[in-house]
Design a protein around this motif. Sequence first.
Motif, PDB file in Angstrom:
ATOM      1  N   UNK A  23     -15.951 -13.852 -14.622  1.00 47.09           N
ATOM      2  CA  UNK A  23     -14.543 -13.555 -14.913  1.00 47.09           C
ATOM      3  C   UNK A  23     -13.795 -14.787 -15.392  1.00 47.09           C
ATOM      4  N   UNK A  24     -14.394 -15.955 -15.232  1.00 47.35           N
ATOM      5  CA  UNK A  24     -13.762 -17.186 -15.687  1.00 47.35           C
ATOM      6  C   UNK A  24     -13.490 -17.157 -17.184  1.00 47.35           C
ATOM      7  N   UNK A  25     -14.272 -16.411 -17.926  1.00 45.28           N
ATOM      8  CA  UNK A  25     -14.085 -16.333 -19.373  1.00 45.28           C
ATOM      9  C   UNK A  25     -12.695 -15.811 -19.730  1.00 45.28           C
ATOM     10  N   UNK A  26     -12.164 -14.902 -18.902  1.00 45.43           N
ATOM     11  CA  UNK A  26     -10.832 -14.361 -19.161  1.00 45.43           C
ATOM     12  C   UNK A  26      -9.763 -15.435 -18.987  1.00 45.43           C
ATOM     13  N   UNK A  27      -9.888 -16.234 -17.941  1.00 48.04           N
ATOM     14  CA  UNK A  27      -8.921 -17.299 -17.714  1.00 48.04           C
ATOM     15  C   UNK A  27      -9.005 -18.363 -18.799  1.00 48.04           C
ATOM     16  N   UNK A  28     -10.216 -18.660 -19.240  1.00 46.14           N
ATOM     17  CA  UNK A  28     -10.384 -19.625 -20.330  1.00 46.14           C
ATOM     18  C   UNK A  28      -9.689 -19.117 -21.587  1.00 46.14           C
ATOM     19  N   UNK A  29      -9.831 -17.819 -21.870  1.00 45.98           N
ATOM     20  CA  UNK A  29      -9.191 -17.233 -23.040  1.00 45.98           C
ATOM     21  C   UNK A  29      -7.683 -17.315 -22.978  1.00 45.98           C
ATOM     22  N   UNK A  79      -2.183 -12.725 -20.089  1.00 48.73           N
ATOM     23  CA  UNK A  79      -2.726 -12.605 -18.746  1.00 48.73           C
ATOM     24  C   UNK A  79      -3.745 -11.496 -18.649  1.00 48.73           C
ATOM     25  N   UNK A  80      -4.229 -11.273 -17.429  1.00 47.47           N
ATOM     26  CA  UNK A  80      -5.223 -10.221 -17.221  1.00 47.47           C
ATOM     27  C   UNK A  80      -5.196  -9.761 -15.771  1.00 47.47           C
ATOM     28  N   UNK A  81      -5.729  -8.591 -15.531  1.00 45.63           N
ATOM     29  CA  UNK A  81      -5.811  -8.016 -14.192  1.00 45.63           C
ATOM     30  C   UNK A  81      -7.209  -7.464 -13.995  1.00 45.63           C
ATOM     31  N   UNK A  82      -7.778  -7.677 -12.811  1.00 44.89           N
ATOM     32  CA  UNK A  82      -9.169  -7.303 -12.554  1.00 44.89           C
ATOM     33  C   UNK A  82      -9.265  -6.314 -11.395  1.00 44.89           C
ATOM     34  N   UNK A  83     -10.111  -5.315 -11.596  1.00 51.42           N
ATOM     35  CA  UNK A  83     -10.469  -4.385 -10.527  1.00 51.42           C
ATOM     36  C   UNK A  83     -11.990  -4.469 -10.359  1.00 51.42           C
ATOM     37  N   UNK A  84     -12.443  -5.132  -9.315  1.00 54.70           N
ATOM     38  CA  UNK A  84     -13.878  -5.288  -9.111  1.00 54.70           C
ATOM     39  C   UNK A  84     -14.260  -6.720  -8.829  1.00 54.70           C
ATOM     40  N   UNK A  85     -15.562  -6.941  -8.699  1.00 54.04           N
ATOM     41  CA  UNK A  85     -16.084  -8.256  -8.317  1.00 54.04           C
ATOM     42  C   UNK A  85     -16.679  -9.046  -9.475  1.00 54.04           C
ATOM     43  N   UNK A  86     -16.499  -8.539 -10.693  1.00 53.33           N
ATOM     44  CA  UNK A  86     -17.039  -9.251 -11.854  1.00 53.33           C
ATOM     45  C   UNK A  86     -18.390  -8.750 -12.311  1.00 53.33           C
ATOM     46  N   UNK A 114      -8.274  -5.616 -17.358  1.00 50.64           N
ATOM     47  CA  UNK A 114      -7.201  -5.280 -18.284  1.00 50.64           C
ATOM     48  C   UNK A 114      -6.618  -6.579 -18.824  1.00 50.64           C
ATOM     49  N   UNK A 115      -6.669  -6.739 -20.121  1.00 46.05           N
ATOM     50  CA  UNK A 115      -6.197  -7.956 -20.771  1.00 46.05           C
ATOM     51  C   UNK A 115      -4.901  -7.652 -21.517  1.00 46.05           C
ATOM     52  N   UNK A 116      -3.891  -8.499 -21.297  1.00 41.75           N
ATOM     53  CA  UNK A 116      -2.582  -8.298 -21.908  1.00 41.75           C
ATOM     54  C   UNK A 116      -2.391  -9.268 -23.065  1.00 41.75           C
ATOM     55  N   UNK A 117      -1.917  -8.727 -24.187  1.00 40.63           N
ATOM     56  CA  UNK A 117      -1.639  -9.572 -25.341  1.00 40.63           C
ATOM     57  C   UNK A 117      -0.262 -10.218 -25.188  1.00 40.63           C
ATOM     58  N   UNK A 118      -0.115 -11.381 -25.807  1.00 40.57           N
ATOM     59  CA  UNK A 118       1.154 -12.106 -25.740  1.00 40.57           C
ATOM     60  C   UNK A 118       2.223 -11.375 -26.543  1.00 40.57           C
ATOM     61  N   UNK A 139      -0.309  -3.332 -26.661  1.00 39.99           N
ATOM     62  CA  UNK A 139       0.003  -4.482 -25.802  1.00 39.99           C
ATOM     63  C   UNK A 139      -1.128  -4.920 -24.879  1.00 39.99           C
ATOM     64  N   UNK A 140      -2.155  -4.108 -24.717  1.00 41.58           N
ATOM     65  CA  UNK A 140      -3.232  -4.454 -23.805  1.00 41.58           C
ATOM     66  C   UNK A 140      -4.470  -3.605 -24.107  1.00 41.58           C
ATOM     67  N   UNK A 141      -5.575  -3.973 -23.455  1.00 38.98           N
ATOM     68  CA  UNK A 141      -6.780  -3.132 -23.504  1.00 38.98           C
ATOM     69  C   UNK A 141      -7.492  -3.232 -22.166  1.00 38.98           C
ATOM     70  N   UNK A 142      -8.318  -2.231 -21.883  1.00 38.25           N
ATOM     71  CA  UNK A 142      -9.147  -2.232 -20.684  1.00 38.25           C
ATOM     72  C   UNK A 142     -10.611  -2.216 -21.085  1.00 38.25           C
ATOM     73  N   UNK A 143     -11.385  -3.033 -20.393  1.00 37.13           N
ATOM     74  CA  UNK A 143     -12.821  -3.126 -20.646  1.00 37.13           C
ATOM     75  C   UNK A 143     -13.573  -2.926 -19.330  1.00 37.13           C
TER      76      UNK A 143
END
Length: 212
Positions: free
Chosen positions: A25-31, A41-48, A55-59, A66-70
Amino acid sequence: MEGVVSRELEVKASASETWKAYGSLLIAQIGVDAFPDKYSGFKVEGDGYAGTIIQVFFAPGVEGPPWYKEEYLVVDDVKRVKVGKFIEGGVLEQGFKSYVVTLEAIEKAGKKHECIMRGSIEYELYDEAALPLVTSSIEGLFALMKAVADYVIEHHNSTNTPTHADDPSYISFPSIAFNLVVSQYMLMYLNKGGSLGVWSLRWYCNFFKDLI
């Protein structure tokens, strides 16, 4: 219309070190840190691992949804492969029927301190008009790969900075103190005809040994 696009990047770090960031999940924070004008920003449901939804939010100001879920379908730390499928938002609202991202950290034969990062996007379109987004998507993924590589190299170097312990010619102060005290004590012991107990010698040795 469907297809697969991919990019590769050579990294001056081992596959295992690279995977710690690329496959987690560190890849999301790096991005978010590397591209604040694109991601907010982003929001996580789960352990990675498999089943995790991120869910990743666009600036603000970024065109499109405004966002997408993967959802992570596969996260294999042994093979160093991660597969994620977009399930809501993002390109799925821009003409894509499906969008699956695969990340890999591949060992280089004979070079254990180097690896190859590979990023692939498997897609299916409702309309060919969305085709330009395929190019921008893979270039965006490649930019993220480079940000991850920079992070890994910087972190790897900071945690592998040479220390005195790596220098065989270096003698620490506790080691010197230990030798001096023991030497002086032995002289005192001999000069006084052994009047000082052996238990004291053992105590001093053990005390200073803990400092080394």
